[in-house]
Design an enzyme around this catalytic site. Structure first.
Site, PDB file in Angstrom:
ATOM      1  N   ASP A 194       0.844  -1.198   0.000  1.00 20.73           N
ATOM      2  CA  ASP A 194       0.000   0.000   0.000  1.00 20.73           C
ATOM      3  C   ASP A 194       0.872   1.237   0.000  1.00 20.73           C
ATOM      4  O   ASP A 194       2.039   1.187   0.357  1.00 20.73           O
ATOM      5  CB  ASP A 194      -0.843   0.022   1.279  1.00 20.73           C
ATOM      6  CG  ASP A 194      -1.986  -0.961   1.191  1.00 20.73           C
ATOM      7  OD1 ASP A 194      -2.185  -1.530   0.114  1.00 20.73           O
ATOM      8  OD2 ASP A 194      -2.659  -1.156   2.215  1.00 20.73           O
ATOM      9  N   LYS A 203      -4.518   2.895  -4.447  1.00 19.97           N
ATOM     10  CA  LYS A 203      -5.582   3.319  -5.337  1.00 19.97           C
ATOM     11  C   LYS A 203      -5.030   4.349  -6.335  1.00 19.97           C
ATOM     12  O   LYS A 203      -4.299   5.254  -5.951  1.00 19.97           O
ATOM     13  CB  LYS A 203      -6.679   3.952  -4.492  1.00 19.97           C
ATOM     14  CG  LYS A 203      -7.998   4.032  -5.141  1.00 19.97           C
ATOM     15  CD  LYS A 203      -9.059   4.276  -4.045  1.00 19.97           C
ATOM     16  CE  LYS A 203     -10.379   4.590  -4.691  1.00 19.97           C
ATOM     17  NZ  LYS A 203     -10.789   5.945  -4.693  1.00 19.97           N
ATOM     18  N   MET A 237      -9.878   7.481  10.286  1.00 19.86           N
ATOM     19  CA  MET A 237     -10.675   8.397   9.485  1.00 19.86           C
ATOM     20  C   MET A 237      -9.825   9.360   8.667  1.00 19.86           C
ATOM     21  O   MET A 237      -8.629   9.504   8.883  1.00 19.86           O
ATOM     22  CB  MET A 237     -11.581   9.209  10.405  1.00 19.86           C
ATOM     23  CG  MET A 237     -10.909   9.598  11.696  1.00 19.86           C
ATOM     24  SD  MET A 237     -10.992  11.325  11.982  1.00 19.86           S
ATOM     25  CE  MET A 237      -9.282  11.693  12.102  1.00 19.86           C
TER      26      MET A 237
HETATM   27  N1  SAH Z   1      -4.966  -1.562   8.341  1.00 24.53           N
HETATM   28  C1  SAH Z   1      -4.630  -0.292   8.942  1.00 24.53           C
HETATM   29  C2  SAH Z   1      -5.697   0.754   8.729  1.00 24.53           C
HETATM   30  C3  SAH Z   1      -5.902   1.170   7.320  1.00 24.53           C
HETATM   31  S1  SAH Z   1      -7.099   2.446   7.137  1.00 24.53           S
HETATM   32  C4  SAH Z   1      -4.366  -0.519  10.444  1.00 24.53           C
HETATM   33  O1  SAH Z   1      -4.609  -1.592  10.962  1.00 24.53           O
HETATM   34  O2  SAH Z   1      -3.880   0.417  11.083  1.00 24.53           O
HETATM   35  C5  SAH Z   1      -6.107   3.869   7.148  1.00 24.53           C
HETATM   36  C6  SAH Z   1      -6.340   4.676   8.396  1.00 24.53           C
HETATM   37  O3  SAH Z   1      -5.621   4.128   9.477  1.00 24.53           O
HETATM   38  C7  SAH Z   1      -5.819   6.091   8.298  1.00 24.53           C
HETATM   39  O4  SAH Z   1      -6.766   6.945   7.658  1.00 24.53           O
HETATM   40  C8  SAH Z   1      -5.643   6.463   9.750  1.00 24.53           C
HETATM   41  O5  SAH Z   1      -6.872   6.796  10.351  1.00 24.53           O
HETATM   42  C9  SAH Z   1      -5.188   5.156  10.332  1.00 24.53           C
HETATM   43  N2  SAH Z   1      -3.715   5.098  10.433  1.00 24.53           N
HETATM   44  C10 SAH Z   1      -2.898   4.262   9.813  1.00 24.53           C
HETATM   45  N3  SAH Z   1      -1.612   4.478  10.158  1.00 24.53           N
HETATM   46  C11 SAH Z   1      -1.617   5.480  11.041  1.00 24.53           C
HETATM   47  C12 SAH Z   1      -0.613   6.177  11.782  1.00 24.53           C
HETATM   48  N4  SAH Z   1       0.682   5.871  11.665  1.00 24.53           N
HETATM   49  N5  SAH Z   1      -0.997   7.163  12.601  1.00 24.53           N
HETATM   50  C13 SAH Z   1      -2.303   7.496  12.740  1.00 24.53           C
HETATM   51  N6  SAH Z   1      -3.281   6.870  12.078  1.00 24.53           N
HETATM   52  C14 SAH Z   1      -2.961   5.881  11.232  1.00 24.53           C
END
Ligand code: SAH
Length: 482
Positions: free
Chosen positions: A261, A283, A394
């Protein structure tokens, strides 16, 4: 004329690595303290016939002597103690007596190791990693033992425990393999195919039954051992490479193809096998979710069918707001061998970053992971129920709508919140406030994705934590006037 045997001690020696079979051989360890005990402990595993020489023995050594595992010699060192001895370790706490032992050993042509004294030693004891019979030994030739230990630690992390089982399996089957492939060249090919195939991965996954089957298959039908491709759905964690699991790291180092990703940063991709093919599958502009997902599925299938080890790498955990669920269904439906390696999800990393618990028996008995992204059917009332923490994945643009929804559903405008941007990364920021004031605060501080919002009483801890300066990165904290 004989060979010139004079030794130029100014030139650092190139040491000859050697694994010695000491079973039944006489080894003398001089010294009775903790240093001697550690050397004896390592030597005991070799089956050597060990004598410790010291007037006083520490408790561990004494116990071994009492249980008949060592001989004990008391009194002051005499060169005659070296008769019939193959190796000597001088491990007393003082340099001078160690040097006397070393000199006596050297005169008699016996290998001697003097603890912390490279110059007086004729052999070194390396830092080593063991997986059953398989051993890797590291030496800096006495130049930098701490560096050698660090390399050892790295290897310790990289070498899977199943290598020991693999070594044992090959040892057990050695005679059969020799009978089946009497010619050395053919035998080497067999080993190459076997070790490049599924067997190591199956053992790594703890599936000994399938591993045995793969072995039999390779032995009996050498042509049928073309490697089966596989896909690992791997969680890359929140961004800090230190938060990868060992399993994720090993999968990256074994991968032929990595489908990753956008959220997965270069620091993590750098840890992958150098010649693995890296394909960004985020995407594309103008592309819908379905089209992106179809492209990822097609790539997984294409490479797995070509016998490749595919790592599908996603930020956080692959099964939390990732595409892992759909991908698992697809792999199952197409009969592709697969496994899931979990990662630290953003909620867990965000809580750690902000120094807040997600549950706390004083104020939060449950935690809900939520991604309301673009949805209008979120059940606000359920989320407004007291005594629960919300960890919200979000887009920053949704903050206003979210805050309104929760307040309209009955969650107080003064409910503590903490917003964590780039959790675990060097540019991490945390912003503490309330449901009422956080959207404006986020605008003011120009917060960007990725960010995670924690809502609930637990977030009150964030303010305290930040006031004591425990969080790293820039911190903007608003103490809310209750
Ligand atoms: N699979 C991922 C989530 C993917 S959706 C997980 O388990 O963390 C993507 C969302 O995850 C982002 O929009 C944000 O809200 C959150 N996110 C992912 N990495 C982050 C980080 N390092 N700090 C804060 N939020 C994060």
């Amino acid at each position: 004329m004989g060979i010139n045997a004079s030794i130029d001690t100014a030139v650092p020696a190139s040491l000859f690595p050697l694994f010695a079979d000491l079973r039944g051989r006489a080894v003398l360890v001089v010294g009775g303290g903790d240093v001697a005990r550690r050397k004896v402990a390592a030597l005991l595993e070799t089956g050597a016939d060990i004598t410790v020489a010291a007037s006083v023995l520490d408790r561990g050594l004494r116990e071994w002597v009492e249980r008949g595992r060592l001989h004990h010699r008391e009194g002051d060192f005499e060169p005659a103690w070296l008769d019939g001895v193959m190796l000597v370790v001088a491990a007393s706490h003082d340099r001078a007596p160690n040097r006397v032992v070393a000199e006596a050993a050297r005169t008699r042509g016996i290998f001697v190791n003097v603890v912390d004294d490279t110059e007086a030693s004729t052999f070194h004891i390396p830092a080593s990693v063991r997986r059953g019979r398989l051993q890797v030994a590291v030496s800096s030739g006495g130049a930098a033992p701490v560096l050698a230990r660090r390399v050892r630690e790295k290897l310790e992390a990289e070498l899977d425990d199943s290598l020991g089982v693999l070594t044992e399996l090959l040892a057990r089957e050695r005679a059969r393999i020799r009978r089946r492939f009497p010619q050395a060249g053919k035998r080497r090919h067999f080993f190459e195919r076997l070790l490049g195939g599924d067997l190591p991965r199956l053992l790594c996954e703890g599936d000994e039954a399938s591993a045995k089957l793969a072995f039999e298959c390779a032995l009996n039908e050498p042509d049928a051992t073309r490697r089966r491709g596989s896909v690992a759905l791997v969680g890359a964690g929140p961004g800090d490479p230190g938060l990868l699991t060992l399993k994720a790291l090993r999968a990256l180092q074994d991968a032929d193809v990595i489908l990753h990703d956008r959220l997965v940063g270069p620091d993590i991709l750098e840890l992958a096998r150098r010649d693995a093919e890296r394909i960004s599958v985020g995407k594309r502009v103008g592309e819908g979710h379905d089209a992106t997902q179809a492209r990822i599925h097609a790539l997984m299938l294409q490479h797995a069918r070509a016998g490749k080890r595919v790592v599908r790498l996603q930020g956080g955990d692959p099964l939390v707001f990732g595409r892992g669920g759909e991908e698992l269904d697809f792999l199952r439906a197409h009969g592709v061998a697969h496994e899931v390696i979990p990662g630290i999800t953003a909620a867990i990393a965000g809580a750690a970053a902000a120094g807040v618990p997600l549950t706390d028996r004083r104020c939060a008995r449950s935690v809900t992971l939520l991604s309301p992204r673009g949805r209008t059917d979120v059940d606000g009332e359920a989320l407004a129920a007291p005594g629960q923490t919300l960890a919200i994945y979000m887009g920053v643009g949704e903050l206003d709508a979210l805050s309104h929804l929760l307040i309209a559903s009955g969650r107080g405008a003064d409910t503590p919140c903490v917003l964590i941007e780039n959790a675990s990364l060097p540019q991490q920021r945390t912003l503490a406030g309330t449901l009422g004031d956080l959207p404006a605060l986020a605008r003011e501080h120009d917060v960007h994705a990725p960010a995670l919002l924690i809502v609930g009483e637990v977030a009150a801890h964030a303010q305290r934590a930040m006031h004591t300066g425990r969080c790293r990165g820039e911190t903007a904290s608003i103490a809310h006037a209750a």
